[in-house]
Design an enzyme around this catalytic site. Sequence first.
Site, PDB file in Angstrom:
ATOM      1  N   CYS A 186      13.535  -9.382   3.751  1.00  0.00           N
ATOM      2  CA  CYS A 186      13.004  -9.767   2.439  1.00  0.00           C
ATOM      3  C   CYS A 186      13.616 -11.053   1.909  1.00  0.00           C
ATOM      4  O   CYS A 186      12.936 -11.843   1.246  1.00  0.00           O
ATOM      5  CB  CYS A 186      13.177  -8.624   1.440  1.00  0.00           C
ATOM      6  SG  CYS A 186      14.901  -8.270   0.995  1.00  0.00           S
TER       7      CYS A 186
ATOM      8  N   CYS B  73      21.126  -2.320   2.707  1.00  0.00           N
ATOM      9  CA  CYS B  73      20.541  -2.449   1.372  1.00  0.00           C
ATOM     10  C   CYS B  73      20.170  -1.093   0.775  1.00  0.00           C
ATOM     11  O   CYS B  73      20.384  -0.855  -0.423  1.00  0.00           O
ATOM     12  CB  CYS B  73      19.311  -3.346   1.451  1.00  0.00           C
ATOM     13  SG  CYS B  73      18.505  -3.638  -0.136  1.00  0.00           S
TER      14      CYS B  73
ATOM     15  N   VAL C 148       0.815  -1.209   0.000  1.00  0.00           N
ATOM     16  CA  VAL C 148       0.000   0.000   0.000  1.00  0.00           C
ATOM     17  C   VAL C 148       0.855   1.269   0.000  1.00  0.00           C
ATOM     18  O   VAL C 148       0.470   2.273  -0.612  1.00  0.00           O
ATOM     19  CB  VAL C 148      -0.980  -0.006   1.204  1.00  0.00           C
ATOM     20  CG1 VAL C 148      -0.236   0.066   2.538  1.00  0.00           C
ATOM     21  CG2 VAL C 148      -1.993   1.130   1.086  1.00  0.00           C
TER      22      VAL C 148
END
Length: 346
Positions: free
Chosen positions: A184, A88, A14
């Site tokens: 992730c 990252c 979202v």
Amino acid sequence: MKKPHLVLGLSGGVDSAVSALLLRESYQVYCLWLDIGLGGGEDAAAMADWLGLPFEKKDIRRELEHFVCQPFVEDYLAGRTPLPCARCNPLVKFPALLQKAEELGGGYVATGHYARVTQGPEGRILLRKGQPANDQSYMLGRLTQSILRRTVFPLGGYEKVQVRALAAQRGVPVAHKPDSMEICFIPGGDYAAWLDARAQTPPPGDFVDREGRVLGRHKGIHHYTLGQGRGLGISGPHRYFVADIDPARNTVTLSDGSDLSARRVFCTHPNWISIPGLEAPMEVTVRLRHSRTETPARLHPWKDGVALELAVPARAPTPGQLAVFYQEDIVVGSAWIEKEDGDTWS
């Protein structure tokens, strides 16, 4: 007037979807999904199609392995607790977005992070978000000027509940999609099992107390982090906490937790954002982990890094985590936590 190009990191969630809605009013938005080899690009592609925006996948597996995954392994095997997202962002995610922007002829990049940027006397300044809940400036504390001067954070003035409400109002298909709280590249969340599957991890060893007495057996040092109090499987006269991890001896030291607080923290590899460098002591507040807890502190130059003199002792400052320094809403900079106490800066 022609709108400038902007490459948006589109995750399929979202936050990035609402970012696209807001950004396309002022930019030619190009959506980029970063592929780490675990699937999920179909959701992002469907979101871009719903938005009517161009979309592309980019394979970042090699960069992620080099800059994030392998250092993640090395940190745990060295008794440290890594923070992969903070590595990252400046080394993989934002460079990938910027590379695509260059291919399109220049322009800006954006993500759905809750933070802000503005112009300052020394260049671009990173700010915590305008309303403090959900502020994500901590994880962006390693961004450099070369990244910040081309970055837009459209959600900096919003709360998460406002973003979900806006998404629902506009009919965004992912308005109520749950947030991902996992690393992730470890979608199951079991980082120890991930380490065991890809590296020669340390064998079981001894839990010891501060005097070196054996209290029991641990499963391998990579299963533990400083200050941990759960999952130890050790009973005694008091609750135990991880007080030290020694890779050389393959031991995990346990204590009652009373020795975990520190007033001095030493940090390396500073990344300065609002100042060119630290020439003299500076009053700041500091976050020592990804939470909203901030501690007043004085920053001192120390060797090649900085030393933090905390006004209130902090519990278990953890090597491998990030210390991010603030002056009011401004992110002054950040540095990697190396150790606590045990040295002086005078």
